[in-house]
Design an enzyme around this catalytic site. Structure first.
Site, PDB file in Angstrom:
ATOM      1  N   SER A 162      36.828  29.600  35.350  1.00 34.99           N
ATOM      2  CA  SER A 162      38.000  30.019  34.608  1.00 34.99           C
ATOM      3  C   SER A 162      37.889  31.428  34.034  1.00 34.99           C
ATOM      4  O   SER A 162      37.984  32.391  34.763  1.00 34.99           O
ATOM      5  CB  SER A 162      38.311  28.990  33.529  1.00 34.99           C
ATOM      6  OG  SER A 162      39.668  29.028  33.207  1.00 34.99           O
TER       7      SER A 162
ATOM      8  N   ASP B 213      37.254  43.515  41.719  1.00 33.56           N
ATOM      9  CA  ASP B 213      38.429  44.172  42.298  1.00 33.56           C
ATOM     10  C   ASP B 213      38.511  45.633  41.881  1.00 33.56           C
ATOM     11  O   ASP B 213      38.970  46.482  42.651  1.00 33.56           O
ATOM     12  CB  ASP B 213      39.706  43.441  41.878  1.00 33.56           C
ATOM     13  CG  ASP B 213      39.949  42.174  42.692  1.00 33.56           C
ATOM     14  OD1 ASP B 213      39.086  41.837  43.533  1.00 33.56           O
ATOM     15  OD2 ASP B 213      40.994  41.519  42.491  1.00 33.56           O
TER      16      ASP B 213
ATOM     17  N   LYS C 213      38.500  27.752  39.584  1.00 33.76           N
ATOM     18  CA  LYS C 213      39.555  27.217  38.711  1.00 33.76           C
ATOM     19  C   LYS C 213      40.627  28.281  38.545  1.00 33.76           C
ATOM     20  O   LYS C 213      40.457  29.240  37.810  1.00 33.76           O
ATOM     21  CB  LYS C 213      38.951  26.834  37.362  1.00 33.76           C
ATOM     22  CG  LYS C 213      39.974  26.457  36.307  1.00 33.76           C
ATOM     23  CD  LYS C 213      40.679  25.161  36.640  1.00 33.76           C
ATOM     24  CE  LYS C 213      41.543  24.706  35.491  1.00 33.76           C
ATOM     25  NZ  LYS C 213      42.527  25.686  35.048  1.00 33.76           N
TER      26      LYS C 213
END
EC number: 3.4.21.-
Length: 496
Positions: free
Chosen positions: A329, A340, A354
């Site tokens: 999470s 990224d 998740k």
């Protein structure tokens, strides 16, 4: 009051009084999770294991809730009629509050969603305390060892430390009641209480026994631990709670002053926490107005962005993130954003996966409804739900750290053929008993190893893997895992 949550842990793993209605995982699927803080109960009122991720209630897509249709109103009337009938006309007197709670709980269960749940007032209080990291208690870490409740260490400046509690003190009584042989969670309940009240512990220190009175107080559990290893800064982040980002930033400033220019952010077994803290933590490394996470519901998308420039100290540092299957999470939100934006390399093993979001609605009586509302994506639009994040470089954990939890209600002996036997073999081999663990067959070699194990640990020598042997076996594996960290050592060697 309403909040949004990413529930950040295995939804089928039983949790002690936090997220207590999560479905219990069958023993066949449980795994032993090794990390020091997971095996220590803090005497702070709850067990620190899980957390949720809170999204600010100002997110536009979280407000679009339509009114009831005519058919829906009819269904509500049916529920109301059933409630009134059972409350007023059942032959036994009913508790009106429990009837309504059962109705809500039944609706939630019909969703067949392990992340949606209804929490009672007490469960909500414990949940919110865990998210904040603030608790009322004495501030001492303890564990159960050989049927004894032992203090691992009092927390710095805690009521326990001020009262004179020391590491290795054995707690024999709480307020005059014996706790010898009692489960650890029961002892925690006896020690917990209201702020300002006093608890009396009878402790054994060496051969002496003494009583110590401790006034319970509010305690904040830090979520970030920093250490320097071979000139590399290692930051263990246990969960994302109030001020986690602030704790990390302070630790990074200290590390920078120490001359550290390469850091490891250890998110292994970090179940998540507050989304706001994950975003703030990413902002330590990622400059202003950059997307950290995207939230989606239907055709609506909301991007959560950084609000400040990155920390000057962090800009000087090479960042590595260490994850495993217990990283979930908020841990995945942070890891996905860092990768990224090309701010870090990821090491370890695949994360939990998740990628959906829960929101909460709190009732006036303090109870709470939590349900899945939307999904989240990384800044580049990657959906990690059910997939996890693959590391850039894989570093496998020792095999014994992922064996199945072996049920204590069954004894294993020669002739048994089950995956639990293989787990026994793997564990004993890790403990130095030279067992061939290629098969699931309980053979005479394993029987001999168990007899040796039992003899060396003063257990009944019968060659069977019984309850007491199982308990000692698990205890020793936990201790072994907490003393060594081969995954971190391998990463440090790679970064040198």
């Amino acid at each position: 009051m309403r909040k949004c949550f990413f529930m950040s842990h295995n939804p089928e793993e039983k949790q002690s009084n936090l997220d207590s209605n999560h479905k219990n995982e069958s023993s066949s699927n449980k795994r032993i999770k090794f990390k020091t803080w997971q095996f220590i109960l803090l005497l702070l009122g709850v067990v620190i294991i899980t957390a949720g991720i809170t999204v600010a209630a100002t997110i536009g897509i979280s407000h679009k809730i339509s009114g009831l249709t005519k058919d829906e109103r009819q269904e509500i009337k049916k529920i109301e009629y059933a409630y009134k009938t059972l409350n007023n006309d059942y032959y036994k007197k009913q508790n009106a509050g429990k009837l309504s709670e059962a109705a809500i709980d039944g609706m939630v269960k019909e969703l067949k969603d392990p992340y949606s749940e209804y929490m009672t007032k007490d469960e909500t209080k414990s949940f919110n305390e865990d998210v904040s990291g603030d608790f009322v208690g004495i501030g001492a870490e303890m564990q159960k060892k050989d049927k004894q409740i032992m203090i691992t260490s009092p927390m710095k400046d805690s009521p326990a430390e001020k009262a004179g509690i020391q590491p290795k003190d054995v707690v024999t009584k709480v307020d005059g009641k014996s706790v010898v042989g009692k489960p650890l969670d029961q002892v925690v309940k006896l020690v917990r209480g209201k702020e300002g009240t006093t608890v009396k512990l009878t402790i054994k220190r060496g051969s002496q026994e003494k009583e110590i009175k401790i006034k319970r107080g509010k305690i904040h559990v830090k979520s970030v631990e920093y250490k320097k290893k071979d000139n590399i800064g290692v930051f263990t982040i246990n969960k994302f709670q109030d001020n986690t980002a602030g704790e990390l930033k302070s630790a990074i400033i200290k590390a920078h002053k120490d001359g550290v220019r390469s850091i490891v952010l250890d998110l292994r077994n970090n179940p998540g926490g507050l989304l706001d803290e994950a975003v703030k933590m990413a902002n330590i490394f990622i400059d202003k107005d950059q997307t950290v996470v995207k939230l989606e519901k239907g055709d609506d998308t909301e991007s959560i962005k950084t609000s400040n420039d990155a920390s000057n100290e962090a800009k000087d540092m090479k960042v590595s993130i260490l994850v495993n299957e217990g990283s979930a999470s908020a841990s995945e939100v942070f890891t996905g954003a860092m990768r990224d934006h090309k701010k870090a390399k990821v090491y370890g093993s695949k994360t939990f996966g998740k990628g959906i979001v829960q929101t909460t609605r709190e009732f006036k009586d303090g109870s709470l409804l939590k349900y899945t509302q939307m999904k989240w994506l990384t800044p580049d639009g990657h959906n990690i739900h059910g997939k996890g994040i693959q590391p850039d470089t894989k570093i496998a954990s020792p095999q014994y750290q992922s064996i199945s939890v072996i049920p204590t209600d069954k004894s294993y002996s020669v002739g048994d053929n089950t995956k639990y036997v293989k787990s026994i073999k793997i564990g004993l081999d890790a403990l130095g008993y030279n067992v061939n663990n290629d098969s699931k067959q309980f053979d005479t070699q394993l029987e001999s190893a168990i007899k040796k194990f039992q003899s060396e640990h003063e257990l009944s020598v019968n060659g069977k893997f019984d309850k007491k042997t199982n308990e000692k076996f698990t205890q020793l594996l936990v201790e072994k895992a907490n003393k060594e960290d081969k995954v971190l050592d391998e990463l440090i060697n790679k970064l040198k």
